[in-house]
Write an enzyme that holds these catalytic residues in place. Sequence first.
Site, PDB file in Angstrom:
ATOM      1  N   ARG A  61      -7.713  29.816  21.588  1.00 19.92           N
ATOM      2  CA  ARG A  61      -7.857  31.087  22.293  1.00 19.92           C
ATOM      3  C   ARG A  61      -6.937  31.168  23.501  1.00 19.92           C
ATOM      4  NH1 ARG A  61     -13.050  30.014  20.527  1.00 19.92           N
ATOM      5  NH2 ARG A  61     -13.574  29.005  22.485  1.00 19.92           N
ATOM      6  N   GLU A  98     -19.438  16.409  25.504  1.00 22.96           N
ATOM      7  CA  GLU A  98     -20.853  16.065  25.636  1.00 22.96           C
ATOM      8  C   GLU A  98     -21.285  15.198  24.437  1.00 22.96           C
ATOM      9  OE1 GLU A  98     -22.893  19.558  26.835  1.00 22.96           O
ATOM     10  OE2 GLU A  98     -24.854  18.552  26.694  1.00 22.96           O
TER      11      GLU A  98
HETATM   12  P1  AMP Z   1     -14.709  22.627  28.868  1.00 27.21           P
HETATM   13  O1  AMP Z   1     -13.797  21.528  28.401  1.00 27.21           O
HETATM   14  O2  AMP Z   1     -16.131  22.196  28.927  1.00 27.21           O
HETATM   15  O3  AMP Z   1     -14.239  23.281  30.129  1.00 27.21           O
HETATM   16  O4  AMP Z   1     -14.704  23.717  27.703  1.00 27.21           O
HETATM   17  C1  AMP Z   1     -13.652  24.604  27.628  1.00 27.21           C
HETATM   18  C2  AMP Z   1     -13.229  24.888  26.224  1.00 27.21           C
HETATM   19  O5  AMP Z   1     -14.327  25.057  25.337  1.00 27.21           O
HETATM   20  C3  AMP Z   1     -12.426  26.157  26.194  1.00 27.21           C
HETATM   21  O6  AMP Z   1     -11.310  25.984  25.341  1.00 27.21           O
HETATM   22  C4  AMP Z   1     -13.397  27.203  25.683  1.00 27.21           C
HETATM   23  O7  AMP Z   1     -12.765  28.064  24.789  1.00 27.21           O
HETATM   24  C5  AMP Z   1     -14.510  26.419  24.994  1.00 27.21           C
HETATM   25  N1  AMP Z   1     -15.857  26.789  25.486  1.00 27.21           N
HETATM   26  C6  AMP Z   1     -16.709  26.004  26.191  1.00 27.21           C
HETATM   27  N2  AMP Z   1     -17.856  26.614  26.458  1.00 27.21           N
HETATM   28  C7  AMP Z   1     -17.751  27.848  25.936  1.00 27.21           C
HETATM   29  C8  AMP Z   1     -18.616  29.012  25.905  1.00 27.21           C
HETATM   30  N3  AMP Z   1     -19.844  29.006  26.461  1.00 27.21           N
HETATM   31  N4  AMP Z   1     -18.171  30.113  25.282  1.00 27.21           N
HETATM   32  C9  AMP Z   1     -16.940  30.141  24.722  1.00 27.21           C
HETATM   33  N5  AMP Z   1     -16.085  29.101  24.705  1.00 27.21           N
HETATM   34  C10 AMP Z   1     -16.474  27.965  25.306  1.00 27.21           C
END
Ligand code: AMP
Length: 173
Positions: A61, A98
């Site tokens: 995305r 996680e």
């Molecule tokens: P993080 O590594 O935890 O910051 O997760 C970020 C990545 O996971 C990004 O590429 C987001 O597109 C996806 N992501 C994580 N949580 C969500 C959420 N609640 N809704 C949509 N995409 C998410």
Amino acid sequence: MTSNDLASLVRNIPDFPQPGIQFKDITTLIGNGPAFNQVISTMVERYRNAGIEAVAGVESRGFIFSAPIALQLGVGLVPVRKPGKLPADTYQIEYELEYGSNKLEIHRDALTPGARVLLVDDLLATGGTILAASQLIERAGGSVAELAFVIELTFLGGREKLAGYPVFSVIQY
Ligand code: AMP
């Protein structure tokens, strides 16, 4: 359109892709022409005079937003991709989620040494993905100028984890 108007165009999908996760669906935002335009314009205005030399986007995305930003800034686009997708020599990084782990790759020759890179993804949650992508940019010889997101889930504290990197987001929850 205010930031609240933009936020109201993001669709919440409960329990996707797994129970307990509220997924922020950006398809309803980018499906609205003026809203998509405003998100991109907000980023472009912010970085127009920031000396950005390349824009990097995180699969998948992140590509949707990084490509038009790079185009309007008049700089090249560097894809940060899932393993096995980039055809030339790559650097790879593995990072913890996680549950389990993920990998990302960048072409070794994607950046000129010292290039100031704007790194873009759709959403900041815990920050693990963008931290890994930032480390890849640095291994490829680039310097991360700022991390830019369409959406920031502030309650997950990703920004604190990314201390040391400037963070910008258009919509906050
Ligand atoms: P993080 O590594 O935890 O910051 O997760 C970020 C990545 O996971 C990004 O590429 C987001 O597109 C996806 N992501 C994580 N949580 C969500 C959420 N609640 N809704 C949509 N995409 C998410």
